[in-house]
Motif scaffolding. Structure first.
Motif, PDB file in Angstrom:
ATOM      1  N   LEU A  76       0.826  -1.207   0.000  1.00 57.48           N
ATOM      2  CA  LEU A  76       0.000   0.000   0.000  1.00 57.48           C
ATOM      3  C   LEU A  76       0.862   1.259   0.000  1.00 57.48           C
ATOM      4  O   LEU A  76       0.640   2.183  -0.791  1.00 57.48           O
ATOM      5  N   ALA A  77       1.869   1.293   0.877  1.00 56.50           N
ATOM      6  CA  ALA A  77       2.717   2.486   0.963  1.00 56.50           C
ATOM      7  C   ALA A  77       3.438   2.749  -0.350  1.00 56.50           C
ATOM      8  O   ALA A  77       3.510   3.894  -0.820  1.00 56.50           O
ATOM      9  N   GLN A  78       3.970   1.693  -0.946  1.00 57.59           N
ATOM     10  CA  GLN A  78       4.689   1.870  -2.206  1.00 57.59           C
ATOM     11  C   GLN A  78       3.733   2.234  -3.339  1.00 57.59           C
ATOM     12  O   GLN A  78       4.087   3.007  -4.238  1.00 57.59           O
ATOM     13  N   SER A  79       2.506   1.717  -3.306  1.00 61.74           N
ATOM     14  CA  SER A  79       1.523   2.077  -4.327  1.00 61.74           C
ATOM     15  C   SER A  79       1.191   3.568  -4.252  1.00 61.74           C
ATOM     16  O   SER A  79       1.050   4.240  -5.277  1.00 61.74           O
ATOM     17  N   TYR A  80       1.075   4.096  -3.038  1.00 60.52           N
ATOM     18  CA  TYR A  80       0.875   5.539  -2.873  1.00 60.52           C
ATOM     19  C   TYR A  80       2.024   6.311  -3.524  1.00 60.52           C
ATOM     20  O   TYR A  80       1.807   7.284  -4.252  1.00 60.52           O
ATOM     21  N   SER A  81       3.237   5.888  -3.251  1.00 56.50           N
ATOM     22  CA  SER A  81       4.402   6.615  -3.759  1.00 56.50           C
ATOM     23  C   SER A  81       4.512   6.530  -5.281  1.00 56.50           C
ATOM     24  O   SER A  81       5.036   7.449  -5.922  1.00 56.50           O
ATOM     25  N   LEU A  82       3.996   5.436  -5.864  1.00 62.57           N
ATOM     26  CA  LEU A  82       4.093   5.282  -7.315  1.00 62.57           C
ATOM     27  C   LEU A  82       3.306   6.352  -8.059  1.00 62.57           C
ATOM     28  O   LEU A  82       3.679   6.737  -9.170  1.00 62.57           O
ATOM     29  N   THR A  83       2.219   6.820  -7.483  1.00 61.80           N
ATOM     30  CA  THR A  83       1.419   7.832  -8.175  1.00 61.80           C
ATOM     31  C   THR A  83       2.214   9.129  -8.372  1.00 61.80           C
ATOM     32  O   THR A  83       2.010   9.838  -9.363  1.00 61.80           O
ATOM     33  N   SER A  84       3.123   9.401  -7.442  1.00 59.21           N
ATOM     34  CA  SER A  84       4.015  10.559  -7.603  1.00 59.21           C
ATOM     35  C   SER A  84       5.203  10.217  -8.488  1.00 59.21           C
ATOM     36  O   SER A  84       5.649  11.037  -9.302  1.00 59.21           O
ATOM     37  N   PHE A  85       5.713   8.998  -8.329  1.00 58.76           N
ATOM     38  CA  PHE A  85       6.878   8.547  -9.102  1.00 58.76           C
ATOM     39  C   PHE A  85       6.604   8.652 -10.607  1.00 58.76           C
ATOM     40  O   PHE A  85       7.451   9.120 -11.375  1.00 58.76           O
ATOM     41  N   ALA A  86       5.415   8.221 -11.023  1.00 60.77           N
ATOM     42  CA  ALA A  86       5.098   8.207 -12.448  1.00 60.77           C
ATOM     43  C   ALA A  86       5.088   9.608 -13.047  1.00 60.77           C
ATOM     44  O   ALA A  86       5.392   9.790 -14.237  1.00 60.77           O
ATOM     45  N   LYS A  87       4.738  10.606 -12.236  1.00 61.51           N
ATOM     46  CA  LYS A  87       4.689  11.974 -12.747  1.00 61.51           C
ATOM     47  C   LYS A  87       6.082  12.517 -13.056  1.00 61.51           C
ATOM     48  O   LYS A  87       6.233  13.452 -13.849  1.00 61.51           O
ATOM     49  N   GLN A  88       7.108  11.936 -12.441  1.00 54.51           N
ATOM     50  CA  GLN A  88       8.480  12.398 -12.650  1.00 54.51           C
ATOM     51  C   GLN A  88       9.087  11.872 -13.946  1.00 54.51           C
ATOM     52  O   GLN A  88      10.030  12.459 -14.471  1.00 54.51           O
ATOM     53  N   TYR A  89       8.548  10.741 -14.440  1.00 51.81           N
ATOM     54  CA  TYR A  89       9.171  10.062 -15.572  1.00 51.81           C
ATOM     55  C   TYR A  89       8.109   9.755 -16.634  1.00 51.81           C
ATOM     56  O   TYR A  89       7.318   8.823 -16.473  1.00 51.81           O
TER      57      TYR A  89
END
Length: 257
Positions: A41-54
């Motif tokens: 769950l925690a990493q899934s939350y972070s992925l939504t921001s990660f994808a915006k960077q790349y």
């Protein structure tokens, strides 16, 4: 002609020091898209921001059986809310599945089937993890049929199992396993499957190719997986681009990218 790495964990800490360079080098090799799955769950939350960077990164969110000790009923509710909130960012639900090397199969099954239903609600494919569990996954699929297919990540199974997944709209993930001579069963099966049912993947930083044991795997190894697939399928140099295009189209169609 280009590649898509249909399964790599570029957000993992192993790539913190090299990520920018790695993505740049991958793009230079023609690897122009990366599918990055969720595992907790925690990493899934972070992925939504990660994808915006790349811009070359596409994401899925999910609860992986490896992190079963972390998952709770509340996490299912939170994953549901997160998925609906960020539906436009998602190309799949997963990585999810069942793993017999991990305890509490009943809880794994509950969480897996919840994610099948979530994928159906959102009209998304699944990214499915398995280990000694094709029979259990088949049972879950009978109880809760996936409506939009998906990929069986790092497929290793029989030709009969492969065809059963394909009939349900699934594709088979092909990675470093086929570079090992000892993986004769998997190599033999993959050689018989039409390219439109296959996806190329690395599972970076895991699943290193033969000859690279003990090293972190990266998307830069994807062309080597492709080379091995060409050998298994006895593809001539004249037909390599056709195979590459069919694999690219297979991945693009599944994830709608």
């Amino acid at each position: 002609m280009a590649f898509i790495d249909s399964h790599c964990h570029l957000d993992f800490a192993e790539f913190d020091a090299t990520r920018e360079q790695l993505i740049r080098q991958s793009l230079e090799l023609g690897i122009n898209h990366f599918i990055v799955p969720g595992v907790s769950l925690a990493q899934s939350y972070s992925l939504t921001s990660f994808a915006k960077q790349y811009p070359s990164v596409y994401i899925a969110i999910g609860l992986h059986p490896y992190f079963m000790a972390e998952h709770s009923d509340e996490h299912l509710d939170e994953l549901n809310k997160l998925a609906h909130k960020h539906k436009d960012q998602l190309v799949a639900i997963g990585e999810c599945g069942i793993d017999r090397s991990i305890e509490n199969i009943a809880k794994q099954t509950q969480i897996f089937e919840y994610q099948i239903e979530l994928a159906n609600q959102l009209e998304l494919p699944l990214i499915v993890h398995h280990r000694q569990s094709h029979d259990l996954i088949a049972q879950s699929f009978k109880r809760c049929k996936p409506k939009f297919g998906g990929v069986i990540h790092a497929f290793s199974g029989s030709l009969q199992q492969a065809n059963s997944y394909i009939k349900l709209g699934f594709k088979l993930g092909v990675g470093g396993v086929i570079t090992y001579e000892r993986a004769q069963k998997t190599r033999h099966v993959i050689a018989q499957i039409a390219p439109e049912h296959l996806l190329l993947e690395t599972d970076a930083p895991s699943m290193p190719l033969a000859g690279f044991q003990g090293q972190h795997n990266t998307p830069l190894q994807l062309p080597l997986v492709f080379d091995q697939l060409c050998q298994l399928k006895q593809v001539t140099s004249l037909n390599r681009n056709d195979l590459k295009q069919r694999l690219y189209d297979s991945c693009s169609a599944l994830f709608r990218i």
